[in-house]
Design a protein around this motif. Structure first.
Motif, PDB file in Angstrom:
ATOM      1  N   SER A 185       0.809  -1.224   0.000  1.00 30.04           N
ATOM      2  CA  SER A 185       0.000   0.000   0.000  1.00 30.04           C
ATOM      3  C   SER A 185       0.842   1.274   0.000  1.00 30.04           C
ATOM      4  O   SER A 185       0.368   2.331  -0.396  1.00 30.04           O
ATOM      5  N   ASN A 186       2.077   1.157   0.459  1.00 25.10           N
ATOM      6  CA  ASN A 186       2.990   2.295   0.490  1.00 25.10           C
ATOM      7  C   ASN A 186       4.353   1.872  -0.031  1.00 25.10           C
ATOM      8  O   ASN A 186       4.712   0.699   0.016  1.00 25.10           O
ATOM      9  N   LEU A 187       5.092   2.857  -0.512  1.00 28.28           N
ATOM     10  CA  LEU A 187       6.496   2.625  -0.813  1.00 28.28           C
ATOM     11  C   LEU A 187       7.285   3.817  -0.334  1.00 28.28           C
ATOM     12  O   LEU A 187       6.760   4.916  -0.179  1.00 28.28           O
ATOM     13  N   VAL A 188       8.564   3.580  -0.064  1.00 32.69           N
ATOM     14  CA  VAL A 188       9.453   4.636   0.403  1.00 32.69           C
ATOM     15  C   VAL A 188      10.643   4.704  -0.538  1.00 32.69           C
ATOM     16  O   VAL A 188      11.120   3.686  -1.028  1.00 32.69           O
ATOM     17  N   THR A 189      11.080   5.933  -0.814  1.00 32.91           N
ATOM     18  CA  THR A 189      12.217   6.156  -1.690  1.00 32.91           C
ATOM     19  C   THR A 189      13.380   6.716  -0.888  1.00 32.91           C
ATOM     20  O   THR A 189      13.188   7.360   0.143  1.00 32.91           O
ATOM     21  N   ALA A 190      14.595   6.473  -1.369  1.00 30.38           N
ATOM     22  CA  ALA A 190      15.812   7.048  -0.808  1.00 30.38           C
ATOM     23  C   ALA A 190      16.476   7.847  -1.913  1.00 30.38           C
ATOM     24  O   ALA A 190      16.601   7.363  -3.037  1.00 30.38           O
ATOM     25  N   SER A 191      16.907   9.061  -1.604  1.00 28.26           N
ATOM     26  CA  SER A 191      17.423   9.936  -2.652  1.00 28.26           C
ATOM     27  C   SER A 191      18.759  10.572  -2.298  1.00 28.26           C
ATOM     28  O   SER A 191      19.073  10.793  -1.121  1.00 28.26           O
ATOM     29  N   ALA A 192      19.485  10.910  -3.340  1.00 28.80           N
ATOM     30  CA  ALA A 192      20.739  11.651  -3.187  1.00 28.80           C
ATOM     31  C   ALA A 192      20.492  13.069  -2.687  1.00 28.80           C
ATOM     32  O   ALA A 192      21.427  13.745  -2.273  1.00 28.80           O
TER      33      ALA A 192
END
Length: 86
Positions: free
Chosen positions: A27-34
């Motif tokens: 139902s959710n996703l999480v992103t990691a970014s520069a």
């Protein structure tokens, strides 16, 4: 994937996305970014409902715990952080 149609384009980061992780239910996703932030998105709507701010470097890894109640982020600032999802 059978239709080949893009369902959502998730926007908001100011630099490349280095990692992505779904929660256990999808139902959710999480992103990691520069850009030093992580963002939590609703997979049904594509809306960002949380921005995790606090690292002083790029975030290279991200994961939900098995219950989906916490998010772990790992950064080039030499720290890992646990975040509540509620």
């Amino acid at each position: 994937v059978s239709s080949g149609q893009c369902v959502h384009t998730l926007r908001g980061h100011n630099d490349e996305i280095l990692d992505v992780c779904y929660n256990a239910t999808g139902s959710n996703l999480v992103t990691a970014s520069a850009d030093g932030t992580s963002r939590v998105f609703n997979t049904m709507t594509g809306a960002c409902h949380s921005i995790l701010i606090g690292h002083e470097g790029e975030i290279s890894k991200v994961a939900f715990n098995p219950q989906g109640l916490r998010i772990l982020t790992a950064s080039s600032d030499k720290t890992a952080r646990l975040w509540d999802t509620e």
